[in-house]
Design a protein around this motif. Structure first.
Motif, PDB file in Angstrom:
ATOM      1  N   GLN A  83     -18.698  46.555 -36.141  1.00 51.37           N
ATOM      2  CA  GLN A  83     -19.209  47.785 -36.740  1.00 51.37           C
ATOM      3  C   GLN A  83     -20.359  47.491 -37.698  1.00 51.37           C
ATOM      4  O   GLN A  83     -21.353  48.222 -37.737  1.00 51.37           O
ATOM      5  CB  GLN A  83     -18.078  48.509 -37.471  1.00 51.37           C
ATOM      6  N   LEU A  84     -20.197  46.389 -38.480  1.00 53.29           N
ATOM      7  CA  LEU A  84     -21.248  46.029 -39.425  1.00 53.29           C
ATOM      8  C   LEU A  84     -22.534  45.670 -38.694  1.00 53.29           C
ATOM      9  O   LEU A  84     -23.636  46.076 -39.114  1.00 53.29           O
ATOM     10  CB  LEU A  84     -20.779  44.851 -40.283  1.00 53.29           C
ATOM     11  N   ASN A  85     -22.410  44.921 -37.592  1.00 52.95           N
ATOM     12  CA  ASN A  85     -23.606  44.582 -36.815  1.00 52.95           C
ATOM     13  C   ASN A  85     -24.262  45.838 -36.247  1.00 52.95           C
ATOM     14  O   ASN A  85     -25.503  45.961 -36.256  1.00 52.95           O
ATOM     15  CB  ASN A  85     -23.228  43.621 -35.686  1.00 52.95           C
ATOM     16  N   THR A  86     -23.417  46.776 -35.756  1.00 54.15           N
ATOM     17  CA  THR A  86     -23.962  48.035 -35.237  1.00 54.15           C
ATOM     18  C   THR A  86     -24.667  48.812 -36.339  1.00 54.15           C
ATOM     19  O   THR A  86     -25.774  49.354 -36.141  1.00 54.15           O
ATOM     20  CB  THR A  86     -22.828  48.886 -34.633  1.00 54.15           C
ATOM     21  N   ILE A  87     -24.015  48.861 -37.525  1.00 55.23           N
ATOM     22  CA  ILE A  87     -24.632  49.571 -38.662  1.00 55.23           C
ATOM     23  C   ILE A  87     -25.937  48.909 -39.056  1.00 55.23           C
ATOM     24  O   ILE A  87     -26.939  49.582 -39.371  1.00 55.23           O
ATOM     25  CB  ILE A  87     -23.647  49.612 -39.840  1.00 55.23           C
ATOM     26  N   ARG A  88     -25.952  47.555 -39.066  1.00 55.38           N
ATOM     27  CA  ARG A  88     -27.187  46.852 -39.411  1.00 55.38           C
ATOM     28  C   ARG A  88     -28.289  47.156 -38.406  1.00 55.38           C
ATOM     29  O   ARG A  88     -29.455  47.364 -38.793  1.00 55.38           O
ATOM     30  CB  ARG A  88     -26.920  45.353 -39.464  1.00 55.38           C
ATOM     31  N   GLU A  89     -27.923  47.184 -37.109  1.00 55.16           N
ATOM     32  CA  GLU A  89     -28.917  47.512 -36.092  1.00 55.16           C
ATOM     33  C   GLU A  89     -29.430  48.938 -36.288  1.00 55.16           C
ATOM     34  O   GLU A  89     -30.643  49.190 -36.189  1.00 55.16           O
ATOM     35  CB  GLU A  89     -28.301  47.349 -34.703  1.00 55.16           C
ATOM     36  N   ASN A  90     -28.482  49.875 -36.580  1.00 49.30           N
ATOM     37  CA  ASN A  90     -28.897  51.260 -36.823  1.00 49.30           C
ATOM     38  C   ASN A  90     -29.787  51.347 -38.054  1.00 49.30           C
ATOM     39  O   ASN A  90     -30.779  52.097 -38.071  1.00 49.30           O
ATOM     40  CB  ASN A  90     -27.676  52.151 -36.982  1.00 49.30           C
ATOM     41  N   CYS A  91     -29.401  50.589 -39.106  1.00 51.36           N
ATOM     42  CA  CYS A  91     -30.214  50.601 -40.328  1.00 51.36           C
ATOM     43  C   CYS A  91     -31.608  50.052 -40.056  1.00 51.36           C
ATOM     44  O   CYS A  91     -32.608  50.568 -40.568  1.00 51.36           O
ATOM     45  CB  CYS A  91     -29.521  49.787 -41.421  1.00 51.36           C
ATOM     46  N   ALA A  92     -31.672  48.965 -39.247  1.00 53.18           N
ATOM     47  CA  ALA A  92     -32.980  48.405 -38.915  1.00 53.18           C
ATOM     48  C   ALA A  92     -33.815  49.421 -38.136  1.00 53.18           C
ATOM     49  O   ALA A  92     -35.026  49.584 -38.393  1.00 53.18           O
ATOM     50  CB  ALA A  92     -32.805  47.123 -38.101  1.00 53.18           C
ATOM     51  N   ALA A  93     -33.152  50.132 -37.183  1.00 54.84           N
ATOM     52  CA  ALA A  93     -33.871  51.157 -36.423  1.00 54.84           C
ATOM     53  C   ALA A  93     -34.325  52.284 -37.340  1.00 54.84           C
ATOM     54  O   ALA A  93     -35.461  52.776 -37.233  1.00 54.84           O
ATOM     55  CB  ALA A  93     -32.984  51.693 -35.295  1.00 54.84           C
ATOM     56  N   LEU A  94     -33.428  52.689 -38.255  1.00 63.50           N
ATOM     57  CA  LEU A  94     -33.795  53.751 -39.194  1.00 63.50           C
ATOM     58  C   LEU A  94     -34.911  53.308 -40.129  1.00 63.50           C
ATOM     59  O   LEU A  94     -35.813  54.098 -40.449  1.00 63.50           O
ATOM     60  CB  LEU A  94     -32.559  54.175 -40.004  1.00 63.50           C
ATOM     61  N   ASP A  95     -34.829  52.040 -40.570  1.00 65.52           N
ATOM     62  CA  ASP A  95     -35.902  51.532 -41.437  1.00 65.52           C
ATOM     63  C   ASP A  95     -37.242  51.562 -40.707  1.00 65.52           C
ATOM     64  O   ASP A  95     -38.279  51.935 -41.294  1.00 65.52           O
ATOM     65  CB  ASP A  95     -35.580  50.105 -41.883  1.00 65.52           C
ATOM     66  N   ALA A  96     -37.220  51.153 -39.424  1.00 63.95           N
ATOM     67  CA  ALA A  96     -38.463  51.195 -38.646  1.00 63.95           C
ATOM     68  C   ALA A  96     -38.953  52.629 -38.482  1.00 63.95           C
ATOM     69  O   ALA A  96     -40.163  52.916 -38.616  1.00 63.95           O
ATOM     70  CB  ALA A  96     -38.239  50.549 -37.274  1.00 63.95           C
ATOM     71  N   GLU A  97     -37.977  53.548 -38.235  1.00 68.22           N
ATOM     72  CA  GLU A  97     -38.370  54.963 -38.084  1.00 68.22           C
ATOM     73  C   GLU A  97     -38.893  55.516 -39.397  1.00 68.22           C
ATOM     74  O   GLU A  97     -39.899  56.256 -39.420  1.00 68.22           O
ATOM     75  CB  GLU A  97     -37.163  55.767 -37.602  1.00 68.22           C
ATOM     76  N   ILE A  98     -38.210  55.150 -40.504  1.00 73.00           N
ATOM     77  CA  ILE A  98     -38.670  55.599 -41.823  1.00 73.00           C
ATOM     78  C   ILE A  98     -40.065  55.070 -42.113  1.00 73.00           C
ATOM     79  O   ILE A  98     -40.924  55.778 -42.662  1.00 73.00           O
ATOM     80  CB  ILE A  98     -37.672  55.158 -42.908  1.00 73.00           C
ATOM     81  N   GLU A  99     -40.295  53.803 -41.738  1.00 75.95           N
ATOM     82  CA  GLU A  99     -41.620  53.221 -41.958  1.00 75.95           C
ATOM     83  C   GLU A  99     -42.676  53.976 -41.164  1.00 75.95           C
ATOM     84  O   GLU A  99     -43.794  54.233 -41.652  1.00 75.95           O
ATOM     85  CB  GLU A  99     -41.603  51.737 -41.575  1.00 75.95           C
ATOM     86  N   GLN A 100     -42.307  54.360 -39.906  1.00 77.76           N
ATOM     87  CA  GLN A 100     -43.243  55.151 -39.111  1.00 77.76           C
ATOM     88  C   GLN A 100     -43.518  56.495 -39.773  1.00 77.76           C
ATOM     89  O   GLN A 100     -44.675  56.952 -39.841  1.00 77.76           O
ATOM     90  CB  GLN A 100     -42.687  55.349 -37.703  1.00 77.76           C
ATOM     91  N   TYR A 101     -42.419  57.138 -40.268  1.00 80.77           N
ATOM     92  CA  TYR A 101     -42.599  58.412 -40.960  1.00 80.77           C
ATOM     93  C   TYR A 101     -43.457  58.246 -42.210  1.00 80.77           C
ATOM     94  O   TYR A 101     -44.261  59.127 -42.562  1.00 80.77           O
ATOM     95  CB  TYR A 101     -41.248  59.013 -41.320  1.00 80.77           C
ATOM     96  N   ARG A 102     -43.252  57.121 -42.897  1.00 79.56           N
ATOM     97  CA  ARG A 102     -44.071  56.874 -44.093  1.00 79.56           C
ATOM     98  C   ARG A 102     -45.549  56.745 -43.727  1.00 79.56           C
ATOM     99  O   ARG A 102     -46.429  57.262 -44.438  1.00 79.56           O
ATOM    100  CB  ARG A 102     -43.588  55.604 -44.788  1.00 79.56           C
ATOM    101  N   ILE A 103     -45.788  56.046 -42.611  1.00 78.92           N
ATOM    102  CA  ILE A 103     -47.183  55.911 -42.168  1.00 78.92           C
ATOM    103  C   ILE A 103     -47.757  57.271 -41.811  1.00 78.92           C
ATOM    104  O   ILE A 103     -48.900  57.615 -42.189  1.00 78.92           O
ATOM    105  CB  ILE A 103     -47.251  54.942 -40.968  1.00 78.92           C
ATOM    106  N   VAL A 104     -46.945  58.066 -41.046  1.00 78.74           N
ATOM    107  CA  VAL A 104     -47.404  59.412 -40.665  1.00 78.74           C
ATOM    108  C   VAL A 104     -47.641  60.262 -41.910  1.00 78.74           C
ATOM    109  O   VAL A 104     -48.655  60.972 -42.024  1.00 78.74           O
ATOM    110  CB  VAL A 104     -46.383  60.073 -39.724  1.00 78.74           C
TER     111      VAL A 104
END
Length: 209
Positions: free
Chosen positions: A111-132
């Motif tokens: 579960q922790l690995n899944t959460i970390r992967e989701n967090c990494a995906a969210l961080d990447a998405e957040i970074e994209q939103y920040r750029i936008v």
């Protein structure tokens, strides 16, 4: 220590030559020696009986002591066996609990690995939103600067138009201008002519009241 009584040798010819032949058997000494012998035998017997009784009592006491010790050892052995059974049961239970805990830990790690992967995906998405957002903010600031510049240029022209046309021009919506004329109806200050101009395209559209 008792010494044996030495019996003197008898000269039989001398005895027979005597007027009254007589041999002194020394019975008193024999009886005394016999009594002493019997007393020694009795004392030895009594001492032997006493020693045997003592040894028997000592052996019985030692035997009882050994029996008590054996019983105590057997009791301790039984207690150790019971304790061993309890320990084995406890160990098996702990092993089962350990297996359950390891399974839970493995599930939590997944579960922790899944959460970390989701967090990494969210961080990447957040970074994209920040750029936008940063680009939109830049575009907004650029547009605001352009509007401010245009306002600085068009405001005098608007004021000149309002003065020349004797009307008021104001924005009422996106890409819509409201033009109000009140001088067309002389003597009636309550009446007002309104024109809404849509400037969203090069073909202007208007509504009048």
């Amino acid at each position: 220590m008792t010494h044996a009584l030495r019996v003197p040798q008898i000269d039989l010819s001398s005895v027979l030559a005597a007027p009254n032949p007589h041999i002194d058997l020394r019975l008193d000494a024999y009886e005394s020696s016999t009594r002493n012998f019997l007393k020694a035998v009795t004392d030895y017997k009594n001492h032997a009986i006493t020693e045997i009784a003592r040894r028997s009592n000592s052996h019985a006491a030692e035997k009882k002591k050994l029996a008590d010790r054996v019983q105590h050892i057997e009791s301790d052995t039984n207690q150790c066996k019971m304790r061993e059974i309890e320990l084995v049961t406890t160990l098996e239970k702990e092993q089962e609990e350990l297996k359950g805990a390891e399974a839970s830990v493995a599930a939590l790690r997944r579960q922790l690995n899944t959460i970390r992967e989701n967090c990494a995906a969210l961080d990447a998405e957040i970074e994209q939103y920040r750029i936008v957002a940063s680009n939109l903010r830049h575009d907004r600031d650029t547009e605001r600067a352009t509007i401010t510049t245009n306002m600085a240029i068009t405001t005098p022209e608007l004021l000149a138009c309002q003065t020349g046309l004797r009307c008021i021009v104001e924005g009422v919506g996106q890409d819509q201008l409201l033009i109000r004329f009140s001088h067309l109806f002389s003597g009636d200050q309550q009446r007002e002519c309104r024109v809404v101009l849509d400037v969203s395209s090069q073909m202007y559209k208007g509504n009048s009241e």
